[in-house]
Design a protein around this motif. Sequence first.
Motif, mmCIF file in Angstrom:
data_model
loop_
_atom_site.group_PDB
_atom_site.id
_atom_site.type_symbol
_atom_site.label_atom_id
_atom_site.label_comp_id
_atom_site.label_asym_id
_atom_site.label_seq_id
_atom_site.Cartn_x
_atom_site.Cartn_y
_atom_site.Cartn_z
ATOM 1 N N VAL A 69 0.874 -1.170 0.000
ATOM 2 C CA VAL A 69 0.000 0.000 0.000
ATOM 3 C C VAL A 69 0.909 1.216 0.000
ATOM 4 O O VAL A 69 1.814 1.322 0.836
ATOM 5 N N ARG A 70 0.694 2.127 -0.928
ATOM 6 C CA ARG A 70 1.500 3.355 -0.951
ATOM 7 C C ARG A 70 0.926 4.337 0.054
ATOM 8 O O ARG A 70 -0.273 4.541 0.136
ATOM 9 N N LEU A 71 1.828 4.957 0.813
ATOM 10 C CA LEU A 71 1.414 5.940 1.807
ATOM 11 C C LEU A 71 1.669 7.336 1.242
ATOM 12 O O LEU A 71 2.812 7.668 0.915
ATOM 13 N N PRO A 72 0.652 8.158 1.140
ATOM 14 C CA PRO A 72 0.814 9.501 0.586
ATOM 15 C C PRO A 72 1.761 10.356 1.423
ATOM 16 O O PRO A 72 1.852 10.205 2.648
ATOM 17 N N LYS A 73 2.458 11.248 0.758
ATOM 18 C CA LYS A 73 3.428 12.126 1.404
ATOM 19 C C LYS A 73 2.803 12.928 2.540
ATOM 20 O O LYS A 73 3.397 13.083 3.601
ATOM 21 N N ALA A 74 1.599 13.409 2.339
ATOM 22 C CA ALA A 74 0.936 14.219 3.362
ATOM 23 C C ALA A 74 0.729 13.432 4.657
ATOM 24 O O ALA A 74 0.901 13.971 5.755
ATOM 25 N N ILE A 75 0.390 12.165 4.540
ATOM 26 C CA ILE A 75 0.195 11.347 5.742
ATOM 27 C C ILE A 75 1.538 11.108 6.430
ATOM 28 O O ILE A 75 1.645 11.194 7.657
ATOM 29 N N LEU A 76 2.577 10.811 5.663
ATOM 30 C CA LEU A 76 3.898 10.600 6.252
ATOM 31 C C LEU A 76 4.392 11.856 6.954
ATOM 32 O O LEU A 76 4.982 11.786 8.032
ATOM 33 N N GLU A 77 4.167 13.008 6.352
ATOM 34 C CA GLU A 77 4.587 14.268 6.984
ATOM 35 C C GLU A 77 3.820 14.514 8.275
ATOM 36 O O GLU A 77 4.373 15.025 9.244
ATOM 37 N N THR A 78 2.543 14.146 8.310
ATOM 38 C CA THR A 78 1.722 14.344 9.502
ATOM 39 C C THR A 78 2.275 13.577 10.692
ATOM 40 O O THR A 78 2.277 14.069 11.819
ATOM 41 N N VAL A 79 2.766 12.367 10.455
ATOM 42 C CA VAL A 79 3.290 11.548 11.551
ATOM 43 C C VAL A 79 4.818 11.572 11.616
ATOM 44 O O VAL A 79 5.428 10.779 12.326
ATOM 45 N N LEU A 80 5.437 12.467 10.857
ATOM 46 C CA LEU A 80 6.883 12.675 10.847
ATOM 47 C C LEU A 80 7.658 11.419 10.462
ATOM 48 O O LEU A 80 8.662 11.069 11.096
ATOM 49 N N LEU A 81 7.200 10.715 9.426
ATOM 50 C CA LEU A 81 7.915 9.556 8.905
ATOM 51 C C LEU A 81 8.555 9.913 7.573
ATOM 52 O O LEU A 81 8.021 10.722 6.819
ATOM 53 N N GLN A 82 9.707 9.292 7.305
ATOM 54 C CA GLN A 82 10.413 9.499 6.050
ATOM 55 C C GLN A 82 10.798 8.148 5.467
ATOM 56 O O GLN A 82 10.732 7.123 6.148
ATOM 57 N N GLU A 83 11.247 8.177 4.223
ATOM 58 C CA GLU A 83 11.740 6.969 3.560
ATOM 59 C C GLU A 83 12.837 6.337 4.414
ATOM 60 O O GLU A 83 13.677 7.036 4.984
ATOM 61 N N ASN A 84 12.830 5.019 4.531
ATOM 62 C CA ASN A 84 13.800 4.213 5.283
ATOM 63 C C ASN A 84 13.630 4.280 6.802
ATOM 64 O O ASN A 84 14.439 3.702 7.520
ATOM 65 N N ASP A 85 12.612 4.971 7.323
ATOM 66 C CA ASP A 85 12.343 4.930 8.755
ATOM 67 C C ASP A 85 11.836 3.540 9.108
ATOM 68 O O ASP A 85 11.234 2.846 8.287
ATOM 69 N N THR A 86 12.054 3.119 10.335
ATOM 70 C CA THR A 86 11.601 1.817 10.800
ATOM 71 C C THR A 86 10.242 1.961 11.465
ATOM 72 O O THR A 86 10.034 2.876 12.262
ATOM 73 N N VAL A 87 9.317 1.060 11.114
ATOM 74 C CA VAL A 87 7.982 1.079 11.696
ATOM 75 C C VAL A 87 7.626 -0.316 12.204
ATOM 76 O O VAL A 87 8.221 -1.300 11.804
ATOM 77 N N GLU A 88 6.641 -0.371 13.083
ATOM 78 C CA GLU A 88 6.111 -1.634 13.591
ATOM 79 C C GLU A 88 4.710 -1.799 13.012
ATOM 80 O O GLU A 88 3.896 -0.882 13.062
ATOM 81 N N ILE A 89 4.426 -2.976 12.440
ATOM 82 C CA ILE A 89 3.119 -3.241 11.847
ATOM 83 C C ILE A 89 2.443 -4.340 12.661
ATOM 84 O O ILE A 89 3.015 -5.397 12.884
ATOM 85 N N THR A 90 1.208 -4.064 13.112
ATOM 86 C CA THR A 90 0.429 -5.056 13.840
ATOM 87 C C THR A 90 -0.969 -5.127 13.228
ATOM 88 O O THR A 90 -1.398 -4.205 12.529
ATOM 89 N N ALA A 91 -1.657 -6.218 13.502
ATOM 90 C CA ALA A 91 -3.030 -6.389 13.035
ATOM 91 C C ALA A 91 -3.913 -6.728 14.225
ATOM 92 O O ALA A 91 -3.581 -7.595 15.031
ATOM 93 N N GLU A 92 -5.023 -6.014 14.356
ATOM 94 C CA GLU A 92 -6.003 -6.269 15.411
ATOM 95 C C GLU A 92 -7.378 -6.303 14.762
ATOM 96 O O GLU A 92 -7.812 -5.315 14.174
ATOM 97 N N ASN A 93 -8.037 -7.456 14.883
ATOM 98 C CA ASN A 93 -9.336 -7.656 14.251
ATOM 99 C C ASN A 93 -9.238 -7.349 12.762
ATOM 100 O O ASN A 93 -8.480 -7.977 12.062
ATOM 101 N N ASP A 94 -9.940 -6.348 12.273
ATOM 102 C CA ASP A 94 -9.886 -6.008 10.849
ATOM 103 C C ASP A 94 -9.118 -4.711 10.603
ATOM 104 O O ASP A 94 -9.346 -4.007 9.630
#
Length: 83
Positions: A14-39
């Motif tokens: 899924v591509r993440l739009p630049k505006a959303i990344l800027e909102t949460v202060l994420l950049q290319e090559n940053d490390t993130v944690e992905i979890t799934a809860e219910n749906d």
Amino acid sequence: MVTTIQKWGNSQAVRLPKAILETVLLQENDTVEITAENDTIIIKKTARKRRAKKSLEERFENYTGDYKCTEYDWGKPVGREIW
């Protein structure tokens, strides 16, 4: 915002739009944690601190000055190299 899950090699992405990344202060090559809860899929920033880029002075602070530039002999031309 609505987007599409797309094929990326043998996985999906899924591509993440630049505006959303800027909102949460994420950049290319940053490390993130992905979890799934219910749906719901949750992507969180990791607590790892980003390393600041070193200045030229910091990069050479442990340099002792003992490097000597030498020429390397690659041998005689094999093909149509121009020497």
